[in-house]
Scaffold this motif. Sequence first.
Motif, PDB file in Angstrom:
ATOM      1  N   ALA A  33       0.811  -1.222   0.000  1.00 48.45           N
ATOM      2  CA  ALA A  33       0.000   0.000   0.000  1.00 48.45           C
ATOM      3  C   ALA A  33       0.842   1.269   0.000  1.00 48.45           C
ATOM      4  O   ALA A  33       0.469   2.262   0.591  1.00 48.45           O
ATOM      5  CB  ALA A  33      -0.962  -0.008   1.192  1.00 48.45           C
ATOM      6  N   GLU A  34       1.974   1.232  -0.646  1.00 48.69           N
ATOM      7  CA  GLU A  34       2.827   2.413  -0.757  1.00 48.69           C
ATOM      8  C   GLU A  34       2.759   2.945  -2.183  1.00 48.69           C
ATOM      9  O   GLU A  34       2.983   2.203  -3.136  1.00 48.69           O
ATOM     10  CB  GLU A  34       4.281   2.086  -0.402  1.00 48.69           C
ATOM     11  CG  GLU A  34       4.479   1.698   1.042  1.00 48.69           C
ATOM     12  CD  GLU A  34       4.265   2.848   2.005  1.00 48.69           C
ATOM     13  OE1 GLU A  34       4.498   4.010   1.629  1.00 48.69           O
ATOM     14  OE2 GLU A  34       3.851   2.573   3.139  1.00 48.69           O
ATOM     15  N   GLU A  35       2.434   4.211  -2.347  1.00 48.98           N
ATOM     16  CA  GLU A  35       2.321   4.806  -3.666  1.00 48.98           C
ATOM     17  C   GLU A  35       3.673   4.872  -4.378  1.00 48.98           C
ATOM     18  O   GLU A  35       3.744   4.767  -5.592  1.00 48.98           O
ATOM     19  CB  GLU A  35       1.718   6.204  -3.561  1.00 48.98           C
ATOM     20  CG  GLU A  35       0.263   6.185  -3.140  1.00 48.98           C
ATOM     21  CD  GLU A  35      -0.309   7.580  -3.009  1.00 48.98           C
ATOM     22  OE1 GLU A  35       0.262   8.524  -3.580  1.00 48.98           O
ATOM     23  OE2 GLU A  35      -1.336   7.711  -2.334  1.00 48.98           O
ATOM     24  N   LYS A  36       4.728   5.061  -3.617  1.00 47.71           N
ATOM     25  CA  LYS A  36       6.059   5.214  -4.190  1.00 47.71           C
ATOM     26  C   LYS A  36       6.861   3.927  -4.004  1.00 47.71           C
ATOM     27  O   LYS A  36       8.009   3.959  -3.584  1.00 47.71           O
ATOM     28  CB  LYS A  36       6.787   6.379  -3.531  1.00 47.71           C
ATOM     29  CG  LYS A  36       6.081   7.705  -3.684  1.00 47.71           C
ATOM     30  CD  LYS A  36       6.840   8.779  -2.944  1.00 47.71           C
ATOM     31  CE  LYS A  36       6.094  10.097  -2.997  1.00 47.71           C
ATOM     32  NZ  LYS A  36       6.772  11.120  -2.226  1.00 47.71           N
ATOM     33  N   PHE A  37       6.268   2.786  -4.351  1.00 53.31           N
ATOM     34  CA  PHE A  37       6.931   1.521  -4.077  1.00 53.31           C
ATOM     35  C   PHE A  37       8.255   1.366  -4.814  1.00 53.31           C
ATOM     36  O   PHE A  37       9.201   0.821  -4.273  1.00 53.31           O
ATOM     37  CB  PHE A  37       6.009   0.330  -4.363  1.00 53.31           C
ATOM     38  CG  PHE A  37       5.693   0.109  -5.821  1.00 53.31           C
ATOM     39  CD1 PHE A  37       6.458  -0.757  -6.577  1.00 53.31           C
ATOM     40  CD2 PHE A  37       4.637   0.769  -6.417  1.00 53.31           C
ATOM     41  CE1 PHE A  37       6.180  -0.970  -7.915  1.00 53.31           C
ATOM     42  CE2 PHE A  37       4.342   0.562  -7.751  1.00 53.31           C
ATOM     43  CZ  PHE A  37       5.121  -0.308  -8.513  1.00 53.31           C
ATOM     44  N   LYS A  38       8.352   1.857  -6.051  1.00 56.60           N
ATOM     45  CA  LYS A  38       9.611   1.739  -6.785  1.00 56.60           C
ATOM     46  C   LYS A  38      10.714   2.536  -6.092  1.00 56.60           C
ATOM     47  O   LYS A  38      11.854   2.083  -6.007  1.00 56.60           O
ATOM     48  CB  LYS A  38       9.449   2.207  -8.231  1.00 56.60           C
ATOM     49  CG  LYS A  38       8.665   1.247  -9.080  1.00 56.60           C
ATOM     50  CD  LYS A  38       8.601   1.722 -10.515  1.00 56.60           C
ATOM     51  CE  LYS A  38       7.749   0.788 -11.349  1.00 56.60           C
ATOM     52  NZ  LYS A  38       7.650   1.217 -12.741  1.00 56.60           N
ATOM     53  N   HIS A  66      11.280  -1.673   7.599  1.00 55.07           N
ATOM     54  CA  HIS A  66      10.144  -1.886   8.496  1.00 55.07           C
ATOM     55  C   HIS A  66       9.897  -0.681   9.410  1.00 55.07           C
ATOM     56  O   HIS A  66       8.756  -0.395   9.760  1.00 55.07           O
ATOM     57  CB  HIS A  66      10.346  -3.149   9.330  1.00 55.07           C
ATOM     58  CG  HIS A  66      10.068  -4.406   8.569  1.00 55.07           C
ATOM     59  ND1 HIS A  66      10.738  -5.575   8.803  1.00 55.07           N
ATOM     60  CD2 HIS A  66       9.207  -4.675   7.560  1.00 55.07           C
ATOM     61  CE1 HIS A  66      10.289  -6.509   7.993  1.00 55.07           C
ATOM     62  NE2 HIS A  66       9.369  -5.984   7.215  1.00 55.07           N
ATOM     63  N   GLN A  67      10.944   0.032   9.767  1.00 56.97           N
ATOM     64  CA  GLN A  67      10.777   1.230  10.586  1.00 56.97           C
ATOM     65  C   GLN A  67      10.245   2.400   9.764  1.00 56.97           C
ATOM     66  O   GLN A  67       9.601   3.293  10.304  1.00 56.97           O
ATOM     67  CB  GLN A  67      12.105   1.625  11.232  1.00 56.97           C
ATOM     68  CG  GLN A  67      12.553   0.672  12.303  1.00 56.97           C
ATOM     69  CD  GLN A  67      13.943   0.990  12.827  1.00 56.97           C
ATOM     70  OE1 GLN A  67      14.803   1.481  12.113  1.00 56.97           O
ATOM     71  NE2 GLN A  67      14.160   0.686  14.102  1.00 56.97           N
ATOM     72  N   THR A  68      10.521   2.402   8.457  1.00 59.92           N
ATOM     73  CA  THR A  68      10.164   3.526   7.591  1.00 59.92           C
ATOM     74  C   THR A  68       8.774   3.393   6.975  1.00 59.92           C
ATOM     75  O   THR A  68       8.044   4.374   6.885  1.00 59.92           O
ATOM     76  CB  THR A  68      11.204   3.657   6.448  1.00 59.92           C
ATOM     77  OG1 THR A  68      12.501   3.787   7.044  1.00 59.92           O
ATOM     78  CG2 THR A  68      10.928   4.854   5.578  1.00 59.92           C
ATOM     79  N   LEU A  69       8.427   2.194   6.549  1.00 58.29           N
ATOM     80  CA  LEU A  69       7.153   1.966   5.863  1.00 58.29           C
ATOM     81  C   LEU A  69       6.110   1.433   6.831  1.00 58.29           C
ATOM     82  O   LEU A  69       6.428   0.822   7.843  1.00 58.29           O
ATOM     83  CB  LEU A  69       7.332   0.956   4.722  1.00 58.29           C
ATOM     84  CG  LEU A  69       8.303   1.344   3.617  1.00 58.29           C
ATOM     85  CD1 LEU A  69       8.386   0.221   2.595  1.00 58.29           C
ATOM     86  CD2 LEU A  69       7.869   2.633   2.942  1.00 58.29           C
ATOM     87  N   ASN A  70       4.865   1.627   6.461  1.00 60.79           N
ATOM     88  CA  ASN A  70       3.790   1.066   7.284  1.00 60.79           C
ATOM     89  C   ASN A  70       3.790  -0.452   7.240  1.00 60.79           C
ATOM     90  O   ASN A  70       3.563  -1.104   8.235  1.00 60.79           O
ATOM     91  CB  ASN A  70       2.438   1.600   6.815  1.00 60.79           C
ATOM     92  CG  ASN A  70       2.281   3.077   7.116  1.00 60.79           C
ATOM     93  OD1 ASN A  70       2.816   3.564   8.101  1.00 60.79           O
ATOM     94  ND2 ASN A  70       1.570   3.790   6.274  1.00 60.79           N
ATOM     95  N   ALA A  71       4.035  -1.008   6.047  1.00 57.02           N
ATOM     96  CA  ALA A  71       4.043  -2.461   5.906  1.00 57.02           C
ATOM     97  C   ALA A  71       4.876  -2.846   4.692  1.00 57.02           C
ATOM     98  O   ALA A  71       4.794  -2.212   3.645  1.00 57.02           O
ATOM     99  CB  ALA A  71       2.624  -2.987   5.748  1.00 57.02           C
TER     100      ALA A  71
END
Length: 88
Positions: free
Chosen positions: A13-18, A64-69
């Motif tokens: 669920a991250e818009e900027k996954f790349k 893991h500390q930076t992203l929600n999941a």
Amino acid sequence: MEISIEISLYPLAEEKFKTEIWAFIKRLRNVDGLEVVTNGMSTQVFGDYDLAVEKVMTEIKHVHQTLNAAVFICKFIGGNRSVVEAES
């Protein structure tokens, strides 16, 4: 002793996954003593066992500390598997 690690990172669920995936790869590429190879499906890390495991786990923790999941799929293989053996 050396190790080969294959990693796939799936930020959920991250818009900027790349951007997140490339940032992870770039941080690993900046580690002296590691060879980092990427392709369309995964990233492979080759090098000294202790160094590679320590740095990969540090970067997984950072994500893991930076992203929600985020999900990581990893394979740890003893020895350096960066060179493909010829067919017999």
